[in-house]
Each structure stands twice: as structure tokens, then as C-alpha cells.
Design an enzyme around this catalytic site. Structure first.
Site, PDB file in Angstrom:
ATOM      1  N   GLU A 149       0.300  -1.833   0.851  1.00 10.00           N
ATOM      2  CA  GLU A 149       0.581  -2.385  -0.479  1.00 10.00           C
ATOM      3  C   GLU A 149       1.918  -1.901  -1.026  1.00 10.00           C
ATOM      4  O   GLU A 149       2.579  -2.600  -1.789  1.00 10.00           O
ATOM      5  CB  GLU A 149      -0.593  -2.023  -1.406  1.00 10.00           C
ATOM      6  CG  GLU A 149      -0.495  -2.533  -2.814  1.00 10.00           C
ATOM      7  CD  GLU A 149       0.058  -1.484  -3.768  1.00 10.00           C
ATOM      8  OE1 GLU A 149       0.494  -1.866  -4.874  1.00 10.00           O
ATOM      9  OE2 GLU A 149       0.063  -0.299  -3.407  1.00 10.00           O
ATOM     10  N   HIS A 208      -4.451  -3.970  -1.741  1.00 12.92           N
ATOM     11  CA  HIS A 208      -4.694  -2.688  -2.403  1.00 12.92           C
ATOM     12  C   HIS A 208      -5.831  -1.945  -1.703  1.00 12.92           C
ATOM     13  O   HIS A 208      -5.723  -0.744  -1.395  1.00 12.92           O
ATOM     14  CB  HIS A 208      -5.065  -2.917  -3.870  1.00 12.92           C
ATOM     15  CG  HIS A 208      -4.023  -2.473  -4.836  1.00 12.92           C
ATOM     16  ND1 HIS A 208      -3.908  -1.164  -5.241  1.00 12.92           N
ATOM     17  CD2 HIS A 208      -3.071  -3.151  -5.501  1.00 12.92           C
ATOM     18  CE1 HIS A 208      -2.917  -1.060  -6.114  1.00 12.92           C
ATOM     19  NE2 HIS A 208      -2.394  -2.255  -6.285  1.00 12.92           N
TER      20      HIS A 208
END
Length: 345
Positions: A14, A311
């Protein structure tokens, strides 16, 4: 204390602040020092910003850590924790940076402290791109309590982006070992409602948001709440949709933006809720991300969710760097994913 530093690359996955926050939490919990390079390398403004600095310094304060590189804009940080100490703490970001993310950074460690803790945080409480206070209060902490944690929150005042100026306090009792948690189904719907919080902005913004929610979700007037706040807590507006089921509560949020119609804010927020309701999985994408770390510390647990976010995938990789756990993300026949945490090996 482990003397060898674990090396991390903040540009992987991420590529934002998630790598740093999870590393800080697990460094505190395991006593493992780490060194991270390329902090927030994939962000428009890379390196440490005020919110991230506050998280680093909060982690250092509760553990007496040795830290190098804790300055604005730094893309390299070394962190070597000491013993976790309970007590009274106050952490002020000084901007609208997220109080909730700083809180979540130190919470796992303070659950393992030698005494209860009271933490006061000041900054942003209801920001885009971070969980709002009410998400922690209604969605995240009830599940953590089922795992054995005793944590309570009290909102002092709202802090909207970009002014900030909000804050909340938390009381945390030690819980050295969390219990595993298994979430296989949501259970029956208990209640569903919308709230539009508004301060120092025209009240018709909130009314228009709630009107869209009512029409799109078929909710009646008793489910639509306009929450006017004192002008000194603004300007700002947050639309929250709360879906409470027997086993889990989800909170979806939208925020007023300059140049974006109230109807657009409401439509975006409603779409989040509709995707969740249609998916059939127990938890949404944000709660899925945030459950990984406590389940890993518990050593076991599982839940169902939609397609894991970048994430969540990044978070899982950082967790595996610190803990000997296996994190599996497997697609089921209905399209949902079952995320399971268990012993490594």
C-alpha cells in the site's frame, strides 16, 4: 530486548502510513526493534507528517524507546522499544491529523501494560481517509471487548478537516492475552440509522444528505437524525450510516468537501453501505483491515469480508514480519473471502 533490527521497506504494498503504524504497534508488543526506509513513499508528500510523528512519539513515550529519524519529512526511522508503561498520557497532533489512527497505534501495547492507562488525544476526530471516532466506538471496540479488552472512549469535541481542534479520551485496562474471535455471520438486524453532524455550515447540507439516504435506502424519518453542533466545532460535516446486527456493527462515513454537492457525499456513503449489505460478508473493508492485528496477537480467529483491500494485504505482510502467524485469505463460492489467522509453521 531483541538487539537485531528488523528491516522494513515502507514503499512495499500500500505504501502509506499503514506499514509504519502496524510496525510501531508490533514492535511495542514484541520488543522487536525495527528500521523502516521509504516511509509513505507512494504518497504525494512522502515521509513523516505530523500525524505520523505523533504516533511515533506516542509509541516512544509509553515505552521509553530509542528513536532516530523522528522529524517532519523523514523517510527513514529506527525504533527500539523498552517496557510498556501504563499511566496518564496526552498526545496532541496540532493539526487535523487523525487522533483515531494515533490511538490505534498505541492501543495494542497499552493492553499489555503493567497498569491501567488514560489517554487523551487532540487533533482530528472525523477525517476523510481515517476511521472516525464513532467507527471505533461502535464497530471496532465492541469486537475488541469480546476478545477480552476493557476499553472505553469519551468524545470531547469534534475535530473536522482542515481545522482539527477536536479530541477524545480513552481508558484502557490491561488485558495481557486477547481471546480468539470468530465471526461467521452478522446475525439479525438490530437497527439501522443515519446521522448528519454539522457545525458552522448551512443546515440544509445535512437535510439534503439525509433526504438522499432516506430515499436510497428506504429509511423512515425515525432513522434519519440531524445532529447540529456548536459553531466553534466547525466548520465541518460528517454523514454516518450505522448498521447494527446481532454479531457486528458497521459504520460508513462521508464528509463534506468544498465544491462537492451534499447529494454526492450522501450517494457515495450510501453506496458503501449498499455494497456491504449486498455482499453478505460479516465485516466491511475497513473493519477487516483493523481486525487483523488483534487477531494475530490473539493467535487465532477468523471472519468473512469482501475482496481484501491493498491496505489489508499490506497489513498482513507487516504482521507476518513480526509474528509467527499464518494469515489466509480464501475466496468462497459466494464471492466473499474468509480471512483466517492461526499459528505459523
Amino acid at each position: 530486548m531483541v538487539n537485531e533490527y528488523l528491516e522494513l521497506d515502507g514503499s512495499e504494498g500500500e505504501g502509506g502510513g499503514q506499514v509504519l503504524r502496524t510496525a510501531l504497534s508490533l514492535s511495542l508488543c514484541t520488543g522487536t526493534p525495527f528500521r523502516i526506509v521509504n516511509i509513505r513513499a507512494k504518497r504525494k508528500t512522502p515521509g513523516l507528517m505530523r500525524q505520523h510523528l505523533t504516533a511515533v512519539r506516542a509509541a516512544a513515550e509509553i515505552s521509553g524507546a530509542r528513536v532516530e529519524g523522528d522529524r517532519a519529512g523523514s523517510q527513514i526511522l529506527s525504533f527500539a522499544p523498552g517496557a510498556i508503561r501504563g499511566g496518564d498520557y496526552r498526545f496532541a497532533i496540532g493539526t487535523a491529523g487523525s487522533c483515531t489512527l494515533v490511538f490505534q497505534t498505541v492501543l495494542p501495547a497499552l493492553l499489555r501494560a503493567d497498569a491501567p492507562s488514560r489517554v487523551e488525544l487532540q487533533g482530528g476526530t472525523h477525517n476523510p481517509m481515517s476511521p472516525p471516532f464513532h467507527f471505533l466506538e461502535r464497530a471496532f471496540l465492541p469486537l475488541l471487548r469480546r476478545m477480552g479488552a476493557a476499553v472505553s472512549l469519551e468524545l470531547g469535541r469534534f475535530g473536522f478537516y482542515p481545522a482539527g481542534g477536536g479530541g477524545f479520551s480513552a481508558h484502557i485496562e490491561p488485558a495481557p492475552q486477547l481471546r480468539p474471535l470468530v465471526l461467521e455471520e452478522r446475525g439479525p438486524r438490530v437497527q439501522a440509522y443515519a446521522e448528519s453532524f454539522i457545525a458552522a455550515l448551512p443546515v440544509h447540507i445535512a437535510r439534503r444528505e439525509l433526504d438522499v439516504v432516506g430515499k436510497r435506502l428506504g429509511w423512515n424519518a425515525e432513522q434519519l437524525h440531524l445532529r447540529g453542533l456548536a459553531n466553534d466545532q466547525g466548520p465541518g460535516n460528517a454523514l454516518l450510516l450505522t448498521l447494527e446486527h446481532e454479531q457486528v456493527t458497521e459504520v460508513f462515513s462521508g464528509f463534506a468537501e468544498k465544491g462537492v454537492a451534499a447529494e454526492t457525499v450522501a450517494e457515495r456513503t450510501v453506496e458503501q453501505a449498499r455494497r456491504y449489505l449486498a455482499a453478505g460478508a460479516v465485516v466491511g473493508p475497513y473493519l477487516a483491515d483493523q481486525l487483523l492485528l488483534p487477531l494475530a496477537l490473539a493467535g487465532a480467529g477468523s471472519f468473512t469480508t469482501g475482496t481484501p483491500s491493498q491496505h489489508a494485504i499490506t497489513n498482513a505482510e507487516v504482521i507476518r514480519s513480526f509474528l509467527d502467524v499464518e494469515i489466509r485469505m480464501e475466496r468462497r463460492d459466494d464471492g466473499a473471502f474468509r480471512v483466517g489467522v492461526g499459528p505459523g509453521g
